[in-house]
Design an enzyme around this catalytic site. Structure first.
Site, PDB file in Angstrom:
ATOM      1  N   ASP A 134      69.568 -11.944  12.523  1.00  0.00           N
ATOM      2  CA  ASP A 134      70.302 -12.622  13.588  1.00  0.00           C
ATOM      3  C   ASP A 134      69.425 -12.786  14.836  1.00  0.00           C
ATOM      4  OD1 ASP A 134      72.546 -13.797  14.676  1.00  0.00           O
ATOM      5  OD2 ASP A 134      73.858 -12.068  14.377  1.00  0.00           O
ATOM      6  N   GLU A 167      69.535 -18.281  13.628  1.00  0.00           N
ATOM      7  CA  GLU A 167      69.403 -18.518  15.083  1.00  0.00           C
ATOM      8  C   GLU A 167      70.286 -19.680  15.528  1.00  0.00           C
ATOM      9  OE1 GLU A 167      68.105 -21.860  14.979  1.00  0.00           O
ATOM     10  OE2 GLU A 167      66.913 -21.325  16.757  1.00  0.00           O
ATOM     11  N   TRP A 168      71.268 -19.973  14.712  1.00  0.00           N
ATOM     12  CA  TRP A 168      72.385 -20.869  15.061  1.00  0.00           C
ATOM     13  C   TRP A 168      71.975 -22.324  15.303  1.00  0.00           C
ATOM     14  CZ3 TRP A 168      71.943 -16.833  19.172  1.00  0.00           C
ATOM     15  CH2 TRP A 168      72.336 -15.589  18.680  1.00  0.00           C
ATOM     16  N   GLY A 169      70.792 -22.711  14.801  1.00  0.00           N
ATOM     17  CA  GLY A 169      70.380 -24.112  14.935  1.00  0.00           C
ATOM     18  C   GLY A 169      69.875 -24.474  16.314  1.00  0.00           C
ATOM     19  N   ASP A 189      78.882 -19.951  15.244  1.00  0.00           N
ATOM     20  CA  ASP A 189      79.737 -19.289  14.258  1.00  0.00           C
ATOM     21  C   ASP A 189      80.981 -20.118  13.896  1.00  0.00           C
ATOM     22  OD1 ASP A 189      77.893 -17.330  14.633  1.00  0.00           O
ATOM     23  OD2 ASP A 189      79.316 -15.765  15.179  1.00  0.00           O
TER      24      ASP A 189
END
Ligand code: GLA
Length: 318
Positions: A134, A167-169, A189
């Site tokens: 994460d 890394e959520w884009g 998320d």
């Protein structure tokens, strides 16, 4: 493939499994993980292709040990991670775990910055087959360099481990993460709400050129069976994720799911689209008002999957 990880066949089709986060958050323990692994077998999910049982954030004790090694929370995981991994493996499944690249996890627990090689080695000793890394508490750090370090650490650990980059884009990981890991998150998320699923779906429309065997866009784990999603919404969510060649990580309570939810998750005609050997991610063909038309090329000559509205069929040609 590139400077980092060679194409290794560990994720020649998108990984399938279950992850604790969407339903349980940090309320996890070894009993939940074992019961879930058992339910994965008895529900028929293992036979449908689900393999990885992944423990997300919340498993670690608040401090590392004197050597600097990660320790599992002894209240939640009294038998330790090695014993748990052994039991999961004995069911014919694979074992996954979570850490964070920064100074702390998103739940403020110990994370891996500066411990990458030690943690990768530890995970390998425990028998870990899948690691999600994460991106919380990473102020000022470059994701490309830090995830490259993780790729090296996992290689040095000398165990085949699927590497999930999370890394959520934010830094366009689809442009660089395929050389390092097997999958990378493309969005924030997911929530168990239809609006969240549609928002994430919109972000995937241009990403199809970047995915393929051993390197997949990850629009986040499944919410089928969670929250207020209706059965139709769950079905559409699942069909769309398989059209996207997304990793299929169930996020619900497998021990108590209804037959309807179970049938969505194991539907062979949908799973086979997700797992198609050509590995081409679907794309949006047209958007007209409220209606989208998405298509995905499949390996079998002349077949493609077409998804419009809530319908899902296999027609048309490449
Ligand atoms: C981030 C990730 C989630 C989950 C949580 C755990 O928000 O994107 O998938 O791992 O952290 O704290």
């Amino acid at each position: 493939m590139g400077i980092g990880r060679p194409s290794d066949g560990l994720a020649s089709t998108p990984p399938m499994g279950w992850n604790s986060w969407n339903r349980f958050g940090v309320k996890i323990d070894e009993r939940l993980i074992l019961e879930t692994a058992e339910a994965m077998v008895t529900s028929g999910m293992r036979d449908a292709g689900y393999r990885y049982v992944v423990i997300d954030d919340g498993w670690m004790a608040p401090e590392r040990d004197r050597n600097g090694d990660f320790v599992a929370d002894p209240d939640k995981f009294p038998s330790g991670m090695k014993a748990l991994a052994d039991r999961v493996h004995a069911l014919g499944l694979r074992f996954g775990i979570y850490t964070d690249a920064g100074t702390k996890t998103c739940q403020d627990l110990p994370a891996s910055l500066g411990y990458e090689f030690r943690d990768a080695r530890r995970f390998a000793e425990w028998g870990v087959d899948y690691v999600k890394v994460d991106w919380c508490h990473t102020e000022g750090m470059g994701p490309r360099a830090l995830y490259a370090k993780w790729a090296m650490a996992l290689r040095a650990a000398r165990r085949p481990i699927v590497f999930s980059i999370c890394e959520w884009g934010r830094s366009r990981p689809w442009e660089w993460a395929g050389e390092l890991g097997h999958l990378w998150r493309t969005s924030w998320d997911i929530q168990p709400e239809w609006s969240s699923i549609l928002t994430i779906l919109d972000r995937q429309a241009e990403l199809h050129p970047f995915a393929g065997p051993d390197h997949w866009n990850d629009p986040d784990m499944l919410e089928v069976g969670n929250g207020d999603l209706t059965v139709d919404q769950g079905r559409a969510h699942f069909a769309l994720w398989s059209l996207l060649a997304a990793p299929l990580m169930a996020g619900n309570d497998l021990r108590t799911m209804s037959d309807e939810v179970r049938e969505i998750l194991v539907a062979p005609e949908i799973v086979s689209v997700d797992q198609d050997s050509l590995g081409r991610q679907g794309r949006r063909l047209r958007r007209e008002g409220d209606v989208d038309i998405w298509t995905r090329d499949l390996a079998e000559d002349g077949r493609c999957a077409l998804d419009y509205g809530l319908l899902f069929g296999c027609l048309s040609k490449r």
